[in-house]
Design an enzyme around this catalytic site. Structure first.
Site, PDB file in Angstrom:
ATOM      1  N   ASP A 252       5.228  -4.535  -3.364  1.00  0.00           N
ATOM      2  CA  ASP A 252       6.492  -5.008  -3.928  1.00  0.00           C
ATOM      3  C   ASP A 252       6.344  -5.530  -5.359  1.00  0.00           C
ATOM      4  O   ASP A 252       7.338  -5.861  -6.003  1.00  0.00           O
ATOM      5  CB  ASP A 252       7.092  -6.120  -3.050  1.00  0.00           C
ATOM      6  CG  ASP A 252       7.897  -5.540  -1.899  1.00  0.00           C
ATOM      7  OD1 ASP A 252       8.043  -4.313  -1.844  1.00  0.00           O
ATOM      8  OD2 ASP A 252       8.381  -6.319  -1.062  1.00  0.00           O
TER       9      ASP A 252
ATOM     10  N   THR B 236      12.274  -5.185   6.863  1.00  0.00           N
ATOM     11  CA  THR B 236      12.349  -6.590   7.224  1.00  0.00           C
ATOM     12  C   THR B 236      13.050  -6.736   8.570  1.00  0.00           C
ATOM     13  O   THR B 236      13.471  -5.770   9.183  1.00  0.00           O
ATOM     14  CB  THR B 236      13.188  -7.388   6.192  1.00  0.00           C
ATOM     15  OG1 THR B 236      14.364  -6.626   5.902  1.00  0.00           O
ATOM     16  CG2 THR B 236      12.435  -7.628   4.920  1.00  0.00           C
TER      17      THR B 236
ATOM     18  N   ASN C  79       6.861  -5.790   5.271  1.00  0.00           N
ATOM     19  CA  ASN C  79       7.136  -4.725   4.304  1.00  0.00           C
ATOM     20  C   ASN C  79       7.324  -3.389   5.011  1.00  0.00           C
ATOM     21  O   ASN C  79       8.230  -3.271   5.836  1.00  0.00           O
ATOM     22  CB  ASN C  79       6.076  -4.664   3.212  1.00  0.00           C
ATOM     23  CG  ASN C  79       6.618  -4.069   1.913  1.00  0.00           C
ATOM     24  OD1 ASN C  79       7.811  -4.124   1.650  1.00  0.00           O
ATOM     25  ND2 ASN C  79       5.753  -3.505   1.109  1.00  0.00           N
TER      26      ASN C  79
END
EC number: 2.3.2.2
Length: 595
Positions: free
Chosen positions: A442, A400, A420
């Protein structure tokens, strides 16, 4: 053209957030002259000085320091960071933001929370598709542009247009900038897939014939991305990006389908940003004046962070307590309970469903029981991870970027954005310049439901992929307000699962140990996520042999790892009433700006 498989980077472990060629080291001797920036009226803290300066010169100076606010500034800053550091954020991804406005005459909460997280494609079917880290199927519907537009329309000053905020980034995309050592390192990690998909990634090469990647000091441009942003700027909104009839949207859908993705027109047309009230808790720096901590709810880890702060409130504030035996013990135990709390989080079908799950970890009972176990263990960590009562296997969120802003009128924004893993899905649409996320990774894998992991935990049912659902994130942007509603601290982190532990440790260092922001960010950090049952330390020699020995005697299995998280923050100096801004130069070469 089909995306070719990776020759060397074809496993989940190979595709990650580690920029291995980049030297990343914490320090116990930060240079205040170089890395601490002081602003009388406001400050900006991000990974990129070039973007901080772009906001200051092209937005603040041109349109008025007292008129432009933090919401306005976040649009230009966020788009600039995604343009320049396109390996960790951008309009092909999504994120979260927390915003506060100073209203000392009002008793009600002043905070607003924005969730512009990517969503699972509406045509997703768990029987048909597998979760992936690469290619079209790994892509979630991007939300970042709509997020910035909602922040601008909801909280913007009204003194600057959408076009005025986008055009400085458009100009930079056309004219280009100098490749940094961070970008060079990230490019080197993915040299092979870039070569194998050269037509899509030609802009990262300096010598096309030899396929030589750009190096630090060389010039790079992204004109097609600039052209796409210019269309949005002239339109006055983000609508063309999400409009199935517009060439921008059609080009993206074509590329996603070409790479095996299932995102369609309905996904773009139906995407929405969630806006609501933030989560809050109180912490005390003295007997009389509690501070209010604001963070994000929903699919973020904000609730888990607050649960850990509530536990730490049961322990004494120790000035100079960093690395001391009792303080280190309490902090690491709070991290382990925070991981347990996070195992209960996930997206919701109804608001009440999430509220019920969060009530347990934010309750006084949770804090009292957890802190009692910590206190009664006589500086010994629990031998069995089951004693921390995790409900499900945790997913491993990834890379991030984060930035923090305080404006002239004491409005603040703390924003975390991501695509990501490095370069996301590794799918790039050269027509629009959009690099797409791989956020589907995720989600928890429902196909592993019949096979518990090596610790005996099943994947989280709260985090299974479902049409329109958002995956759980470790993001936990924070704003701390003082008793007069002035922002006392604006901070957040990047770095996957280390985000929440880094933010927690920064809050403990500042408010429990009374450490300055500079040392809070530069010093080596701890990380424990319960499973694997290992305490990670960034640099054992800096932390000290005595502390390491004491941690081992507590029962911790210690592993030294290179830094994986990056903090960017702004702290108000309560004595001189100015702002101290520090970016994590030691881990990502960031540099803040004060004004």
């Amino acid at each position: 053209m089909e995306q070719k498989p990776f020759s060397k980077s074809n496993t989940k472990n190979d595709h990650n957030i580690d920029i291995n060629p980049l030297i990343r080291l914490p320090t116990l001797t930060p240079n205040a002259t170089e890395h601490l920036k002081i602003g009388e009226h406001g400050a900006i803290s991000s990974d990129l000085l070039v973007c901080n300066e772009l906001v200051y010169n092209e937005v603040l100076l041109k349109h008025g320091k007292t008129k432009v606010n933090a919401a306005d500034m976040s649009v230009t800053l966020g788009l600039c960071v995604g343009l320049v550091n396109f390996f960790n954020s951008g309009v092909g991804g999504g994120g979260f933001a927390i915003h506060t406005s100073r209203h000392p005459e009002r008793e009600e909460d002043t905070g607003t929370y924005f969730d512009f997280r990517e969503t699972c494609p509406l045509s997703w079917d768990n029987e048909k598709y597998n979760l992936s880290t690469l290619g079209g199927l790994s892509i979630g519907l991007p939300g970042e542009l709509k997020g910035y537009y909602e922040i601008y329309t909801t909280l913007g000053s009204g003194h600057v247009s959408w076009k005025d905020l986008l055009m400085p980034v458009v100009k930079l995309a056309y004219e280009g900038w100098e490749v940094s050592e961070v970008l060079e390192a990230a490019l080197q990690v993915y040299k092979i897939p870039f070569e194998e998909n050269f037509d899509d990634w030609s802009f990262v090469f300096s010598d096309v014939s030899q396929k030589t990647l750009k190096k630090a000091g060389e010039h790079i441009t992204r004109p097609n991305f600039g052209k796409m942003l210019e269309v949005l700027a002239k339109n006055g909104s983000c609508a063309p990006f999400y409009d199935p009839d517009h060439w921008i949207n059609k080009s993206m859908l074509k590329k996603i389908k070409e790479k095996g993705g299932i995102i369609n027109q309905a996904d773009f047309a139906n995407y929405h940003v969630r806006i609501g009230k933030p989560l809050t808790t109180k912490i005390h720096i003295d007997e009389y004046w509690p501070l209010t901590v604001y963070t994000t709810g929903g699919v973020t880890s904000g609730a888990a962070l607050l649960s850990a702060l509530n536990i730490m409130e049961k322990f004494p504030k120790r000035k100079g307590g960093d690395y001391t035996s009792e303080s280190a013990y309490e902090l690491v135990e709070a991290m382990k309970w925070m991981a347990s709390a996070r195992s209960r989080l996930g997206d919701y079908n109804e608001e009440k469903e999430l509220e019920l799950r969060m009530q347990e970890i934010l309750s006084d009972e949770w804090a009292i029981n957890s802190s009692a176990l910590i206190k009664n263990a006589n500086l010994k960590t629990q031998k069995d991870w089951r004693d921390y009562k995790p409900q499900y296997q945790l997913t491993e969120p990834h890379g991030t970027t984060h930035f923090s802003i305080i404006d002239y009128n004491s409005n603040a924004i703390s924003l975390t954005s991501t695509i990501n893993l490095l370069f996301g899905s590794l799918v790039h649409d050269p027509v629009t310049g959009v690099i797409f996320n791989n956020e589907m990774d995720d989600f928890s894998n429902p196909k592993d439901d019949d096979h518990s992991n090596s610790f005996g935990l099943k994947p989280s049912i709260y985090n299974y992929p479902m049409p329109g659902k958002r995956p759980v994130s470790s993001a936990s942007p924070v704003i701390v307000l003082d008793e007069l509603n002035y922002p006392d601290l604006v901070i957040g982190a990047s770095g996957g699962s280390r985000i929440t532990t880094s933010v927690l440790q920064s809050l403990i260092r500042i408010y429990w140990y009374h450490m300055p922001l500079l040392e809070t960010i530069s010093y080596p950090r701890f990380h424990h996520q319960l499973l694997p049952n290992t305490l990670e330390v960034e640099n054992g020699s800096m932390i000290g042999t005595r502390t390491i020995k004491e941690l081992k005697e507590m029962g911790h299995d210690i592993q030294e790892v290179p830094p994986k998280s990056v903090l960017n923050g702004i702290k108000r100096d309560r004595k001189f009433l100015n702002y101290h801004a520090v970016s994590d130069w030691w881990r990502k070469r960031g540099m803040s700006l004060g004004y």
